[in-house]
Write a protein that holds these residues in place. Structure first.
Motif, short mmCIF file in Angstrom:
data_model
loop_
_atom_site.label_atom_id
_atom_site.label_comp_id
_atom_site.label_asym_id
_atom_site.label_seq_id
_atom_site.Cartn_x
_atom_site.Cartn_y
_atom_site.Cartn_z
N ARG A 140 0.83 -1.21 0.00
CA ARG A 140 0.00 0.00 0.00
C ARG A 140 0.87 1.26 0.00
NH1 ARG A 140 -2.41 -0.99 4.46
NH2 ARG A 140 -1.02 0.30 5.69
N ASP A 141 1.89 1.28 0.84
CA ASP A 141 2.74 2.46 0.95
C ASP A 141 3.55 2.70 -0.32
OD1 ASP A 141 1.75 2.81 3.48
OD2 ASP A 141 3.53 2.02 4.51
N MET A 142 3.96 1.64 -1.02
CA MET A 142 4.74 1.79 -2.26
C MET A 142 3.97 2.54 -3.34
SD MET A 142 6.76 -1.70 -2.98
CE MET A 142 8.40 -1.96 -2.33
N ARG A 143 2.65 2.47 -3.27
CA ARG A 143 1.84 3.12 -4.29
C ARG A 143 1.67 4.62 -4.05
NH1 ARG A 143 0.22 -0.86 -7.43
NH2 ARG A 143 -0.05 -2.94 -6.56
N VAL A 144 2.03 5.11 -2.86
CA VAL A 144 1.82 6.53 -2.55
C VAL A 144 3.10 7.32 -2.31
CG1 VAL A 144 -0.52 6.16 -1.67
CG2 VAL A 144 1.41 6.06 -0.10
N ARG A 145 4.23 6.63 -2.07
CA ARG A 145 5.48 7.37 -1.86
C ARG A 145 6.65 6.52 -2.35
NH1 ARG A 145 3.82 6.08 3.46
NH2 ARG A 145 5.33 4.74 4.52
N PRO A 146 7.78 7.17 -2.62
CA PRO A 146 8.92 6.44 -3.20
C PRO A 146 9.61 5.50 -2.22
CG PRO A 146 9.52 8.73 -2.81
CD PRO A 146 8.06 8.59 -2.48
N PHE A 147 9.89 4.31 -2.69
CA PHE A 147 10.68 3.33 -1.96
C PHE A 147 11.92 3.02 -2.76
CE2 PHE A 147 7.01 2.88 0.56
CZ PHE A 147 7.30 2.06 1.65
N GLY A 148 12.93 2.52 -2.09
CA GLY A 148 14.15 2.12 -2.77
C GLY A 148 14.70 0.86 -2.12
N VAL A 149 15.70 0.31 -2.75
CA VAL A 149 16.38 -0.87 -2.25
C VAL A 149 17.88 -0.61 -2.33
CG1 VAL A 149 16.86 -3.31 -2.70
CG2 VAL A 149 14.55 -2.46 -2.88
N ARG A 150 18.58 -0.81 -1.21
CA ARG A 150 20.04 -0.77 -1.24
C ARG A 150 20.51 -2.14 -1.68
NH1 ARG A 150 20.68 1.43 4.26
NH2 ARG A 150 21.69 -0.56 4.60
N VAL A 151 21.35 -2.16 -2.69
CA VAL A 151 21.81 -3.40 -3.30
C VAL A 151 23.33 -3.42 -3.28
CG1 VAL A 151 21.86 -4.70 -5.48
CG2 VAL A 151 19.79 -3.51 -4.80
N ALA A 152 23.91 -4.58 -2.97
CA ALA A 152 25.36 -4.77 -3.04
C ALA A 152 25.69 -5.43 -4.37
CB ALA A 152 25.85 -5.62 -1.88
N VAL A 153 26.64 -4.85 -5.10
CA VAL A 153 27.02 -5.38 -6.41
C VAL A 153 28.52 -5.65 -6.40
CG1 VAL A 153 27.00 -5.00 -8.90
CG2 VAL A 153 25.22 -3.97 -7.49
N PRO A 154 28.94 -6.93 -6.47
CA PRO A 154 30.36 -7.25 -6.52
C PRO A 154 30.92 -7.03 -7.92
CG PRO A 154 29.11 -9.26 -6.67
CD PRO A 154 28.12 -8.12 -6.50
N ALA A 155 32.21 -7.21 -8.08
CA ALA A 155 32.85 -7.04 -9.38
C ALA A 155 32.27 -7.98 -10.44
CB ALA A 155 34.36 -7.26 -9.25
N SER A 156 31.77 -9.14 -10.03
CA SER A 156 31.19 -10.10 -10.97
C SER A 156 29.84 -9.65 -11.50
CB SER A 156 31.04 -11.47 -10.30
OG SER A 156 30.08 -11.39 -9.25
N GLY A 157 29.19 -8.68 -10.83
CA GLY A 157 27.91 -8.14 -11.28
C GLY A 157 26.69 -8.78 -10.67
#
Length: 195
Positions: A158-175
């Motif tokens: 419900r909250d995602m539809r009314v305000r911005p959410f994000g995800v912190r993602v870890a990306v190694p050298a392999s992608g």
């Protein structure tokens, strides 16, 4: 050595191999979460419920749809475009803190490594991708699902539809990326443990 001892030793060896394999998988994921380059991706709402599997959020990202204009070696229909397969997407950090697709390639990486505010993330183009109809290619990264504590899924949806959410993602050298945390604006809602 008797057959009973051989059987016990074989069972112990098999158990050690299985435990070692599981430990290797867990350590690999923990290494990505601990040492991978951290990026913030903007999330788009998708229905998060699966009654058989519990509460989780299915995540879609702005980088889940890549315009064909930024894919350097996709070619034209009939020129060897593989409708399914691997793709690498170079992300760049914008002024708002979110990382967005700058370029992409399927076979041949561009000359030059990623810059200081860039990271290369590995993706997969699913089968039956209708890229040439809407002039974009759909990409999955293996980070499209985030499990939540019981009872939290519907409120997040419900909250995602009314305000911005994000995800912190870890990306190694392999992608190969791993989700670190679900963000509501600047606030961390849920963080993945290393182990």
């Amino acid at each position: 050595m008797s057959n009973g001892r051989k059987l016990v030793l074989s069972a112990l060896l098999l158990a050690l191999v299985q435990v070692g394999f599981l430990g290797w998988m867990i350590a690999g994921r923990a290494t990505v979460l601990r040492d991978g380059r951290e990026v913030l991706l903007k999330v788009e709402p998708v229905d998060p419920r699966d009654l058989l599997r519990g509460d989780y959020v299915i995540l879609s990202y702005e980088i889940s749809r890549i315009p064909l204009t930024i894919v350097s070696d996709i070619g034209e229909p009939g020129e060897g475009f593989d409708a399914a397969g691997k793709i690498t997407v170079r992300l760049g950090k914008d002024e708002d803190g979110y990382w967005r697709a700058r370029s992409a390639w399927i076979r041949n990486a561009p000359a030059g490594a990623a810059g200081p505010d860039e990271v290369d993330i590995a993706g997969q183009i699913p089968p039956l991708n209708l890229a040439y109809i809407d002039r974009e290619v759909r990409v999955t990264y293996g980070i499209e699902r985030f499990y939540l504590p019981e009872g939290e899924g519907r409120a997040i949806e419900r909250d995602m539809r009314v305000r911005p959410f994000g995800v912190r993602v870890a990306v190694p050298a392999s992608g190969g990326a791993q989700v670190k945390a679900l963000m509501d604006g600047d606030q961390t809602l849920f963080q993945e443990p290393l182990y």
